[in-house]
Design an enzyme around this catalytic site. Structure first.
Site, mmCIF file in Angstrom:
data_model
loop_
_atom_site.group_PDB
_atom_site.id
_atom_site.type_symbol
_atom_site.label_atom_id
_atom_site.label_comp_id
_atom_site.label_asym_id
_atom_site.label_seq_id
_atom_site.Cartn_x
_atom_site.Cartn_y
_atom_site.Cartn_z
ATOM 1 N N ILE A 88 0.852 -1.195 0.000
ATOM 2 C CA ILE A 88 0.000 0.000 0.000
ATOM 3 C C ILE A 88 0.887 1.245 0.000
ATOM 4 O O ILE A 88 0.656 2.203 -0.741
ATOM 5 C CB ILE A 88 -0.942 0.008 1.227
ATOM 6 C CG1 ILE A 88 -2.096 -0.975 1.000
ATOM 7 C CG2 ILE A 88 -1.492 1.408 1.473
ATOM 8 C CD1 ILE A 88 -3.068 -1.079 2.173
ATOM 9 N N TRP A 97 2.672 1.530 -3.416
ATOM 10 C CA TRP A 97 1.736 1.890 -4.485
ATOM 11 C C TRP A 97 1.721 3.406 -4.696
ATOM 12 O O TRP A 97 1.576 3.886 -5.806
ATOM 13 C CB TRP A 97 0.328 1.403 -4.113
ATOM 14 C CG TRP A 97 -0.723 1.747 -5.132
ATOM 15 C CD1 TRP A 97 -1.132 0.994 -6.191
ATOM 16 C CD2 TRP A 97 -1.525 2.938 -5.175
ATOM 17 N NE1 TRP A 97 -2.117 1.631 -6.892
ATOM 18 C CE2 TRP A 97 -2.383 2.836 -6.283
ATOM 19 C CE3 TRP A 97 -1.599 4.085 -4.381
ATOM 20 C CZ2 TRP A 97 -3.303 3.817 -6.632
ATOM 21 C CZ3 TRP A 97 -2.510 5.080 -4.725
ATOM 22 C CH2 TRP A 97 -3.345 4.932 -5.831
ATOM 23 N N HIS A 98 1.915 4.142 -3.581
ATOM 24 C CA HIS A 98 1.806 5.590 -3.671
ATOM 25 C C HIS A 98 2.988 6.244 -4.353
ATOM 26 O O HIS A 98 2.880 7.391 -4.810
ATOM 27 C CB HIS A 98 1.642 6.195 -2.268
ATOM 28 C CG HIS A 98 0.287 5.970 -1.689
ATOM 29 N ND1 HIS A 98 -0.014 4.859 -0.944
ATOM 30 C CD2 HIS A 98 -0.855 6.683 -1.754
ATOM 31 C CE1 HIS A 98 -1.287 4.914 -0.572
ATOM 32 N NE2 HIS A 98 -1.816 6.005 -1.059
ATOM 33 N N GLY A 99 4.115 5.594 -4.423
ATOM 34 C CA GLY A 99 5.242 6.240 -5.078
ATOM 35 C C GLY A 99 6.472 5.370 -5.101
ATOM 36 O O GLY A 99 6.631 4.458 -4.290
ATOM 37 N N PHE A 125 -0.369 9.141 -8.747
ATOM 38 C CA PHE A 125 -0.152 7.749 -8.371
ATOM 39 C C PHE A 125 -0.713 6.878 -9.436
ATOM 40 O O PHE A 125 -0.641 6.085 -9.956
ATOM 41 C CB PHE A 125 -0.793 7.432 -7.044
ATOM 42 C CG PHE A 125 -0.300 8.332 -5.952
ATOM 43 C CD1 PHE A 125 1.060 8.552 -5.796
ATOM 44 C CD2 PHE A 125 -1.163 8.998 -5.127
ATOM 45 C CE1 PHE A 125 1.532 9.396 -4.810
ATOM 46 C CE2 PHE A 125 -0.705 9.841 -4.133
ATOM 47 C CZ PHE A 125 0.641 10.039 -3.976
#
Lengths: 523, 506
Positions: free
Chosen positions: B334, B337-339, B506
């Protein structure tokens, strides 16, 4: 799934759609729904048309001529929107190209965006019987030059270039000192740290220079030096607030007063320069009720300096072996210590660049200084160049005219000339200053071109060199473009640059000065 | 094309007009054959969505079309394949294609850098290749959407779609294309197969959602962004400790208002097409634990990873150690996933640690008091027991304490979320311990917006529901007047250039 799965992550299949997706509606209900939507849109359209009845309501007009056709303009703009990088750049793909500066602002800005972290060389002074090294500026050093200084007869900057040549020839003790006065654009040491690093990398690091004692609540800070103070314990008399009957504020425009307070200064090895010092010098006001100040270097012996005596500017120097050091200063009572600042220097040859920003300052505030006191300060400092860099806050003065601005700057130049006739003088235009117009567009403030023109006339009349920062940034609308670029070069207040933006301005100024020096060498 | 722009609403109006005109071009019976009308309506919607995406960057339309075609084809192939091996192979093709796309455009350069950094510790120097590409808008969202389709078809939970236009509409639907919510095929495809419908209440709800979303984005998110957050992270040394802390709270408000505001507009827009999108937020800052926070924040991502990763790994059905591993991996991904950067690697691990700790505390409460394995939880449980005073449920004070504690963790850990790199994160974090105490750089208007934003977040849900009900109950002209007034207020706050949504990246 066990209960603790539910506790931690919720039940499987939870957060699926609820309610309406399972329902259905008839043709008739859909017609009613669309009719409802149609009425809402019609009312919105009618109310949206009302602002067109008066130009005073322009702000609320949904669209005005010249803004491009909605939707179509999304496909015809020059630059695609590349994502939400404006707010959080952390999510960008690592290693991606460095934003859109080149396409939005041009290659010249990209060339000035780069930061060189290489430490400066440590050239030894030339021996008495040694021929001075030849000094020349390689054309590659001028790559990225955007705009030259305006110094038509080449005389305004001559005293500075004379000093710089001696420094470049590594004459023993040849220190070239620059005093850069300005507003909040300078108080954060953004432009000036770039100038300091560039000049010291090229000509030698002769120390960080002048630092105020305390910063109070001002967003004042210097880079490449360690500086802290128990700010709440110091009372500050600031030139921009006036208030002192004697008009004595010191070289940096701020007097720090206390009977019991402390401040700390030291070298900083985290940057490319500023890692060494061989002399601390306390600048203060001696007066009949002056208190005592305790100085301590590197946990060594304490030295007590009395600031009591006949009223006059005074200095106290502490010599240390060249290297990293820190100094703790404490006002220890016996009266009020009135301190102007601390200088960190080395023996040279090299350059010292004093960053003298006063948050909120307008140019004419400088006229609130006692001329004799200002002269004494500069004579002691032996400045070779004084940079006068105001105008950002003056842009708020909508009622002032071009001739009034010109008169302000001419008087300030004369004040500087009287204080240090031996020094060169450089007037710098402000950064582009912008506001939102009634449509929400970012536009250059009306007074900015007026101020820049007034500065140019003042510089010419007083034989001071001029650097048109505004034009170097791109002139009209520059702040909007700098705000839009990635990385962002201007903040959302449209009055200040980001650290990257200040670096660009600093590099532009450095290359302009280096070009002037190159021309001086070739004459 | 940003949702908070005139262009978007002009585009929305035109697309709605075409979409509903084609709806009425079909037979009137909703349960009859409507092949022609469906093709036209969904085809129109698909083309409009492509145009919407190309307004961001026309170059990357090929990527989303590739992803669409790949998963449509894999779906058909899965429908035909009989042997488990062949089905696994086709699923592998989908996974490789989608994750390959994501890997190449989002993670390739970071993995190269990471390898270089790690090897440099061992004294090995490498110069990894660098892909000179920009991150395509919304790639993390639409790859997860299409993956949900192939995985569900593989699992037999969904029949393969045979209509390519229907599938293309699902993948590219502009309302949720660039920043979610992540809509699963099983949630949207059944809606596309029914005749869309609208009624007065649905329209009113949609308009209310859009207005609320615009308020969050323009008044809360953009205002605090340009007036404090950007500056704190761009020039940390210029801010004192309390100013930095206020900046971090401001970012916490900003990112919620930004993302949930976007989601509100997306859901409202979709509803005007007769399509329901899932909720993505449930007042996340009211969470009493980090685990609960992730059940309330970006719910479509956390539930996606739960259903397609955590449960397949075994969830909590294995050993205790295995459960902790499954949880860690899910939370770590998680974060990632954002960066693609070290900051998100650490951010993901921090969240994972907090969730693991939360599980440990929960398990400890259920275990015998003297069980040694839970010795670390004893001080906390003693505190909870004392505050509960013998009751089974948390008293309000304890709930508030847990909320405050969780919020502090969220606020502080988001330094890593917002920072440009580890140095920037260290610089911002370091300012919190700088011993400087001024708040001079926080303007009164900013205080007002910050306090107002947080107060709104903690208001009883019934208050918002009552406001919504009052709006829905208004006649159409009344709703028009209210929306015009809201628009006039927003025009005062609106920034010169609409600030892009954070989650678009994202």
């Amino acid at each position: 799934m066990r209960d603790d799965d539910t506790e931690l992550l919720g039940e499987e299949g939870s957060n699926t759609l609820s309610g309406q997706e399972g329902a259905s509606g008839s043709h008739a209900t859909t017609s009613a729904g669309l009719a409802h939507l149609g009425v809402v849109v019609l009312v919105l359209g009618a109310l949206g048309a009302l602002p067109y009845a008066s130009s005073a309501l322009r702000r609320w007009q949904p669209w005005v001529e010249g803004e491009g056709v909605p939707i179509v303009r999304m496909f015809t703009r020059e630059e695609p929107i590349e994502g939400g990088l404006a707010v959080a750049t952390g999510g960008a793909a690592s290693g991606a190209p460095a934003g859109n500066v080149a396409s939005v602002l041009g290659d010249a800005v990209v060339a000035n965006l780069a930061e060189d972290d290489a430490p400066p060389p440590e050239p030894a002074p030339t021996a008495p019987d040694e021929a001075p090294p030849a000094v020349r500026i390689d054309p590659s050093e001028l790559e990225g030059l955007v705009l030259e200084l305006e110094d038509p007869d080449g005389r305004a900057m001559r005293p500075f270039y004379d000093a710089l040549l001696r420094t470049a020839q590594r004459e023993p003790g040849a220190i070239t000192r620059v005093a850069h006065y300005g507003d909040s654009s300078i108080a954060g040491d953004g432009i000036t740290v770039t100038m300091r690093r560039q000049l010291q990398r090229r000509f030698g690091d002769a120390g960080h220079g002048f630092v105020l004692i305390a910063r109070g609540t001002m967003p004042y800070r210097h880079q490449d030096v360690r500086h802290s103070a128990d700010d709440a314990a110091w009372d500050l008399d600031q030139l921009i607030r006036a208030g002192r009957r004697d008009h004595v504020y010191g070289y940096g425009g701020v007097m720090s007063r206390a009977t019991s307070a402390s401040a700390r200064f030291g070298t900083d090895d985290s940057g490319p320069v500023g890692g060494r010092v061989s002399r601390f010098e306390l600048w203060y006001r001696q007066h009949p009720r002056g208190g005592r100040v305790d100085l301590r270097v590197d946990d060594g012996e304490r030295e007590v300096v009395s600031t009591r005596g006949e009223t006059m500017d005074a200095w106290h120097s502490v010599q240390v072996p060249d290297g990293p050091h820190r100094l703790e200063l404490r006002a220890i009572g016996g009266g009020e210590a009135q301190l102007f600042g601390m200088v960190l220097e080395r023996d040279g040859p090299g350059v010292v660049y004093d960053s003298l920003g006063m948050v909120g300052a307008r140019a004419r505030r400088m006229l609130g200084l006692d001329p004799e006191h200002f002269r004494a300060q500069h004579q002691h400092r032996q400045t070779n160049l004084v940079v006068i860099h105001f105008g950002g806050n003056d842009a708020d003065d909508a009622g002032r005219t071009g001739p009034q601005f010109e008169d302000d700057f001419r008087q300030v130049i004369r004040l500087v000339r009287r204080a240090r006739p031996e020094a060169a003088c450089l007037l710098m235009a402000p950064l582009d200053q912008a506001v939102r117009d009634e449509r929400g567009n970012i536009v250059t403030m009306a007074q900015v071109p007026v101020i820049v023109a007034a500065q140019r006339r003042a510089a010419e009349a007083e034989r001071c060199a001029f650097f048109d920062t505004w034009q170097a940034m791109g002139g009209d609308g520059a702040m909007r473009r700098w705000f839009r670029s990635q990385p962002r070069l201007a903040f959302g207040d449209f009055r200040h640059a980001t650290p990257a933006g200040y670096r660009v301005v600093g590099n532009m100024l450095y290359r302009a000065i280096l070009k002037g020096f190159s021309d001086y060498l070739s004459r | 094309m940003l949702f908070n722009s005139l262009d978007y609403f002009a585009f929305l109006g035109l697309t709605l007009a075409g979409y509903w005109a084609l709806r009425f071009g079909g037979p009137e019976r909703d349960d009859g054959p409507r092949v022609r009308a469906t093709w036209l309506r969904l085809g129109f919607g698909f083309l409009a969505s492509c145009a919407f995406y190309m307004a961001w960057n026309w170059r990357y339309i090929a990527l989303i079309l590739f992803s669409t075609a790949l998963d449509f084809g894999v779906g058909l192939a899965l429908g035909r394949a009989r042997s488990p091996g062949a089905r696994r192979a086709w699923l592998g093709v989908s996974l490789a294609g989608n994750l390959g796309l994501l890997g190449a455009f989002k993670y390739f350069n970071f993995f190269g850098e990471a390898a270089r950094d790690v090897l440099s510790i061992a004294g090995v120097t490498i110069e990894p290749p660098v892909l000179d590409v920009l991150l395509p808008v919304g790639i993390s969202f639409y790859t997860f959407q299409t993956l949900s389709y192939t995985i569900d078809v593989y699992r037999g939970r969904l029949r393969p779609v045979r209509n390519p236009i229907e599938f293309a509409f699902y993948v590219t639907f502009f309302a949720q294309l660039v920043a979610g919510p992540i809509v699963r095929a099983s949630e949207m495809l059944p809606q596309l197969r029914r005749a869309p419908w609208l009624d007065r209440a649905r329209v009113s709800d949609a308009l209310f959602l859009i207005a609320v979303g615009l308020f969050k984005k323009i008044v809360l998110a953009d205002f605090v962004s340009v007036n404090l957050v950007d500056r704190v992270f761009a020039d940390p040394a210029a801010f004192t400790a309390p100013e930095t802390l206020v900046g971090l709270y401001a970012f916490t408000l900003q990112i919620y208002a930004d993302f949930s505001g976007y989601t509100d507009i997306a859901r409202g827009s979709a509803r005007l097409f007769g399509i329901e999108l899932p909720e993505n937020f449930d007042r996340p800052y009211q969470a009493t634990s980090v685990a609960e926070f992730w059940r309330r924040w970006h719910m479509t991502l956390s539930t996606w990873l739960r259903d397609y990763l955590y449960f397949p790994l075994g969830g909590s059905k294995g050993s205790e150690l295995r459960t902790y591993f499954n949880l860690w991996l899910t939370m770590f991904l998680i974060g990632l996933w954002h960066g693609a950067s070290w900051t998100f690697v650490i951010y993901g691990n921090l969240q994972a640690l907090a969730v693991l700790w939360n599980r440990y505390l929960v398990r400890a409460r259920a275990a015998p008091a003297d069980e040694d394995a839970y010795v670390l939880a004893r001080p906390w449980n003693r505190l909870v027991d004392r505050l509960r005073g013998g009751r089974d449920r948390d008293p309000r004070a304890l709930t508030a304490f847990k909320i405050v504690l969780t919020l502090q963790f969220v606020v502080l850990s988001r330094i890593l979320f917002r920072a440009t790199d580890l140095d920037n994160a260290a610089a911002v974090g370091g300012r919190l311990f700088s011993g400087t105490w001024s708040l001079a750089q926080v303007a009164p208007s900013l205080w007002g917006v910050l306090l107002g934003g947080f107060v709104l977040h903690y208001l009883p849900r019934s208050w918002l529901e009552a406001t919504r009900a009052r709006f829905v109950g208004l006649p159409a002209w009344g709703q028009g007047v209210v929306l015009a007034l809201v628009g006039a207020v927003l025009a005062v706050f609106v920034t010169a250039e609409a600030v892009p949504y954070i989650y678009f990246q994202f």
